[in-house]
Design a protein around this motif. Structure first.
Motif, PDB file in Angstrom:
ATOM      1  N   VAL A  13       0.817  -1.232   0.000  1.00 23.65           N
ATOM      2  CA  VAL A  13       0.000   0.000   0.000  1.00 23.65           C
ATOM      3  C   VAL A  13       0.845   1.275   0.000  1.00 23.65           C
ATOM      4  O   VAL A  13       0.289   2.369  -0.020  1.00 23.65           O
ATOM      5  N   GLY A  14       2.153   1.146   0.011  1.00 19.23           N
ATOM      6  CA  GLY A  14       3.019   2.334   0.071  1.00 19.23           C
ATOM      7  C   GLY A  14       3.400   2.620   1.516  1.00 19.23           C
ATOM      8  O   GLY A  14       2.677   2.248   2.454  1.00 19.23           O
TER       9      GLY A  14
ATOM     10  N   ALA B 293     -12.960  -2.998   3.156  1.00 18.14           N
ATOM     11  CA  ALA B 293     -12.560  -3.698   1.934  1.00 18.14           C
ATOM     12  C   ALA B 293     -12.379  -2.760   0.734  1.00 18.14           C
ATOM     13  O   ALA B 293     -11.370  -2.848   0.025  1.00 18.14           O
ATOM     14  N   GLU B 294     -13.342  -1.835   0.543  1.00 14.75           N
ATOM     15  CA  GLU B 294     -13.253  -0.971  -0.642  1.00 14.75           C
ATOM     16  C   GLU B 294     -11.968  -0.156  -0.631  1.00 14.75           C
ATOM     17  O   GLU B 294     -11.285  -0.023  -1.643  1.00 14.75           O
ATOM     18  N   GLU B 295     -11.669   0.407   0.553  1.00 21.27           N
ATOM     19  CA  GLU B 295     -10.434   1.192   0.646  1.00 21.27           C
ATOM     20  C   GLU B 295      -9.223   0.280   0.423  1.00 21.27           C
ATOM     21  O   GLU B 295      -8.276   0.646  -0.302  1.00 21.27           O
ATOM     22  N   GLY B 296      -9.296  -0.909   1.010  1.00 22.33           N
ATOM     23  CA  GLY B 296      -8.211  -1.878   0.833  1.00 22.33           C
ATOM     24  C   GLY B 296      -8.003  -2.169  -0.648  1.00 22.33           C
ATOM     25  O   GLY B 296      -6.873  -2.301  -1.126  1.00 22.33           O
TER      26      GLY B 296
ATOM     27  N   GLY C  77      -4.655  -1.343  -3.050  1.00 22.28           N
ATOM     28  CA  GLY C  77      -3.845  -2.427  -3.620  1.00 22.28           C
ATOM     29  C   GLY C  77      -3.615  -3.560  -2.633  1.00 22.28           C
ATOM     30  O   GLY C  77      -2.849  -4.485  -2.893  1.00 22.28           O
ATOM     31  N   LEU C  78      -4.305  -3.475  -1.488  1.00 25.50           N
ATOM     32  CA  LEU C  78      -4.151  -4.520  -0.488  1.00 25.50           C
ATOM     33  C   LEU C  78      -5.038  -5.712  -0.847  1.00 25.50           C
ATOM     34  O   LEU C  78      -4.700  -6.862  -0.572  1.00 25.50           O
TER      35      LEU C  78
END
Ligand SMILES: CCC/C=C/C(=O)SCCNC(=O)CCNC(=O)[C@H](O)C(C)(C)COP(=O)([O-])OP(=O)([O-])OC[C@H]1O[C@@H](n2cnc3c(N)ncnc32)[C@H](O)[C@@H]1OP(=O)([O-])[O-]
Length: 725
Positions: A158-159, A175-178, A182-183
């Motif tokens: 994720v940086g 989940a959506e943010e993940g 890119g997680l």
């Protein structure tokens, strides 16, 4: 499942060539050593079988995993379990066996993937989740570090900046943010989770999807110079925000090693640091708090009787002042319809206005939408009489601390409320038996003591008398959970648990100042110890009116151990009443910034001459350690009394009450845990010595004297407590 083992994994190989390994360890599928060792054998089998092409890992019953089994840390700390070889799980199993395997793995994540759970999924070659999944590395909150490769894989996925944010705040992402970070590779509905994961795994085998080892990724990492700057900034912030804790900085060391010297070196550093942090005192304290916080809802004789909480559909609150409006806010925020009763239109309007302001502040901060604000406010109705109380399931009285007023209110409630209705009082000091004296409803009278501001502060003291029914306690525990409070069930007495512990703390501070100690040095030492502020700054914040009212209750009820200082009353006479008047122990500017006031001396000197105290050269130059001992050992002494009297059932409940009610630093484990880390013998000897020099305020109670003389732990159960519960 073998009763001696904790959890297991099961593997099923499908005709598609995918082996599905399921983590099973209710309630959250935590990764116990048994689960981890089972997982390893399943993997070895899957890798050796010709009919297995790929592997999917998932968790039973809609939860991937809540992380490493936290009780395992306790076992290692106590020496009842030997820690596996450093790096065995993160390097040998997760990296060399799972991630480096010739067959790909996909994590199918439902519900939650936290700590070691998320770390296990990051060692897989792809992650599919359901929309509601929570993904996070909350280890620092427990005093440990992400030790299953999380310090290496999360920044690579994720940086660095986002990984630092997630690790340092312990906050999970959805989940959506993940997915956008890119997680997570794909978010799918629950019903499609396993089929998608299976297909994805086969797609990797057939090279239709990339075969990614997170630990080898570099595209999200910033250039070295930039990474070093980011880490330097993170270190500075961490030192400021958690000055008494070592593990966050040790975690940053592991992160930095991975970025500077490569992931293998990073994993090795992480393993080394991960093993060291387990034995830190702060880690022991935080792990104790994790279990103690969950233990407060286990009340012997109450929650072990199979009682089911009744549904509370509507609540009434009497009094729309600061407390009543805060309680109303907490309830409507959790969707309880609330009636707020006041004595006249003007007060009612003001009460509703306060609730509105509480919610509007959320809208302003962006944590509540305008629609949600309207919807939440619509749950609140005002009332000037009791007519609308005929169908309420619970009433919480939150009027001023006046016994006869409360008695009248409870007598009225008995007339208007239905038979099953819980009659609660938010009193912070008054005996509940007295409040209910004019009713025949003693079994449904209970204390619901919130802390100000009630919609923000996490603690709820549930006070029961000898007559309160177990059902009422179970109901209130359930409401507490729904409004996201940490409840502590305590017995009935003046001040209950929290205020009884608070009182000697403030008194000790006044005692020291009258004998020449500097109040600002006391505040500074106490803040450095980890309290949110010192006792004098706190008195200013709560206001001298409240401080005097509480003190009066204590002087009446416990005269033998109260220290009567005139400093606060003298200041109040001069219209200095704390922060609200911009003058108290400190002076306050427009931005509420506190600065010391040289004029304070005048009041201290006058109070000193009134009490006949003398400046004591020894107390003038106390070290910070001595200040902490002289202010907190009297608190330990009172906590011992509360425990011995059976006001609290478990010492751990007092730890939680001190942390959530007084702001005692969680990494010290709470008041009794901290006391035991110092030793009862030492605390007893110090108090005994001070009581001989300075009087009964410091006199150790019988319980402390008994345990102290043997050096026995203060938190050990009280066998023959004269239980008031
Ligand atoms: C080794 C280095 C690398 C890895 C480190 C880690 O993973 S560190 C770990 C990183 N993970 C975390 O920090 C997550 C910690 N857990 C949580 O934040 C929450 O429990 C939750 C969000 C998972 C569920 O919340 P909720 O309100 O739905 O439920 P609830 O909170 O009431 O818990 C229910 C029961 O489950 C129990 N239990 C839960 N987790 C664990 C565990 N990991 N272990 C053992 N037990 C655990 C809990 O004690 C309780 O037991 P009780 O009292 O019924 O006997």
């Amino acid at each position: 499942m073998d009763s001696r083992t904790k959890g297991k994994t099961v593997m099923e190989v499908g005709s598609d060539g995918v082996a599905v390994i399921t983590l099973i360890n209710p309630p959250v599928n935590s990764l116990s050593f048994d689960v981890l060792y089972n997982l390893k054998s399943n993997y070895e089998e899957a890798l050796s079988r010709n009919d297995v092409k790929a592997i999917v890992i998932t968790g039973a019953k809609g939860k991937f995993s809540g992380g490493f089994d936290i009780s395992g840390f306790g076992e290692i700390q106590k020496g009842t379990r030997k820690e596996p070889k450093v790096g065995y799980i993160s390097i040998d199993i997760l990296t060399d066996l799972l991630e480096a395997a010739r067959k790909p793995s996909v994590a199918a994540i439902d519900g939650l993937a936290l700590g070691g759970g998320l770390e296990l999924s990051m060692a897989c070659h792809a992650r599919i989740s359901t929309p509601g999944a929570q993904l996070g590395l909350p280890e620092l909150q427990l005093g440990v570090i992400p030790g299953f490769g999380g310090t290496q894989r999360l920044p690579r996925l994720v940086g660095l900046t986002k990984a630092l944010e997630m690790i340092l705040t312990s906050k999970p992402v959805r989940a959506e943010e993940g997915h956008s970070l890119g997680l997570i590779d794909a978010v799918v509905p629950s019903a499609e989770l396993l089929t998608t994961a299976r297909r994805w795994a086969l797609d990797i085998v057939e090279r239709r999807k990339p075969w990614i080892s997170s630990v080898l990724k570099t595209d999200k990492l910033p250039p070295l110079g930039e990474a070093r700057e980011i880490l330097k900034f993170a270190r500075g912030q961490t030192r400021k925000q958690a000055p008494n804790m070592k593990h966050p900085l040790m975690c940053l060391d592991a992160l930095e090693t991975g970025i500077v010297s490569g992931p293998r070196a990073g994993l090795e550093k992480e393993a080394e640091v991960g093993s060291q942090v387990i034995s830190l005192d702060t880690t022991k304290g935080l792990i104790h708090v994790f279990f103690s916080q969950r233990g407060t809802v286990k009340v012997p004789g109450v929650t072990d009787r199979g009682l089911i909480p009744r549904k509370i559909k509507k609540v009434a609150i009497i009094g729309g002042g600061l407390m009543g409006s805060g309680i109303a806010t907490a309830l409507i925020l959790s969707n309880y319809p609330v009636i707020l009763k006041e004595v006249n239109e003007k007060f009612l309007e003001a009460g509703i206005g306060r609730v509105k302001a509480n919610l509007q502040s959320r809208v302003r901060k962006g944590s509540m939408s305008k629609e949600k604000f309207e919807k939440t406010m619509s749950l609140l109705k005002g009332s000037l009489d009791y007519e609308s109380f005929r169908d309420v399931d619970m009433v919480i009285e939150a009027v001023i601390e006046n016994i006869s007023l409360k008695q009248q209110i409870f007598a009225d409630l008995e007339k208007y409320c239905p038979q099953h209705c819980i009659l609660a009082s938010n009193t912070s000091t008054i005996d509940l038996n007295k409040i209910g004296e004019r009713t025949k409803s003693q079994d449904r009278i209970v204390g619901a003591h919130f802390f100000s501001p009630a919609h923000v502060m996490p603690l709820l003291e549930i006070v029961r008398t000898n007559h309160t029914s177990a059902q009422v306690i179970v109901d209130l525990l359930d409401v507490g959970k729904k409004i996201k409070k940490t409840p502590v069930v305590v017995g009935n007495c003046t001040g209950f648990a929290v205020n009884r512990m608070f009182f000697p703390y403030t008194q000790a501070a006044m005692f020291l100042v009258e004998r020449g100690a500097d109040p600002y040095l006391i505040d500074s030492a106490v803040s450095k110890f980890g309290m949110p502020m010192g006792p004098f700054r706190l008195c200013d914040l709560v206001g001298f009116g409240v401080a005097i009212a509480t003190a009066t209750q204590f002087i009446e009820n416990f005269p033998e151990r109260t220290y009567k200082s005139m400093i606060i009353p003298l200041m109040q006479e001069d219209k200095r009443a704390g922060e609200a008047t911009r003058k108290g122990f400190y002076l306050y500017d427009d931005k509420r910034k506190a600065k010391p006031d040289p004029e304070l001396k005048k009041y201290i000197e006058k109070a000193r001459s009134m009490s006949g105290a003398n400046v004591d050269p020894k107390l003038v130059k106390l070290s910070e350690k001595e200040i902490i001992e002289m202010t907190f050992f009297p608190v330990v002494n009172e906590a011992c009394r509360v425990f011995a009297e059976g006001i609290a059932v478990k010492a751990a409940d007092l730890d939680i009450a001190a942390i959530f009610g007084m702001g005692f630093p969680p990494y010290r484990g709470g008041i009794m845990f901290w006391a035991d880390s110092i030793g009862s013998k030492y605390i007893y000897s110090r108090l005994d010595e001070w009581s001989k020099t300075y009087g009964d305020f410091f006199k150790p109670c019988a319980f402390l004297a008994e345990r102290g003389s043997k050096g026995a732990p203060l938190s050990a159960p009280v066998e023959q407590a004269r239980s008031r519960l």
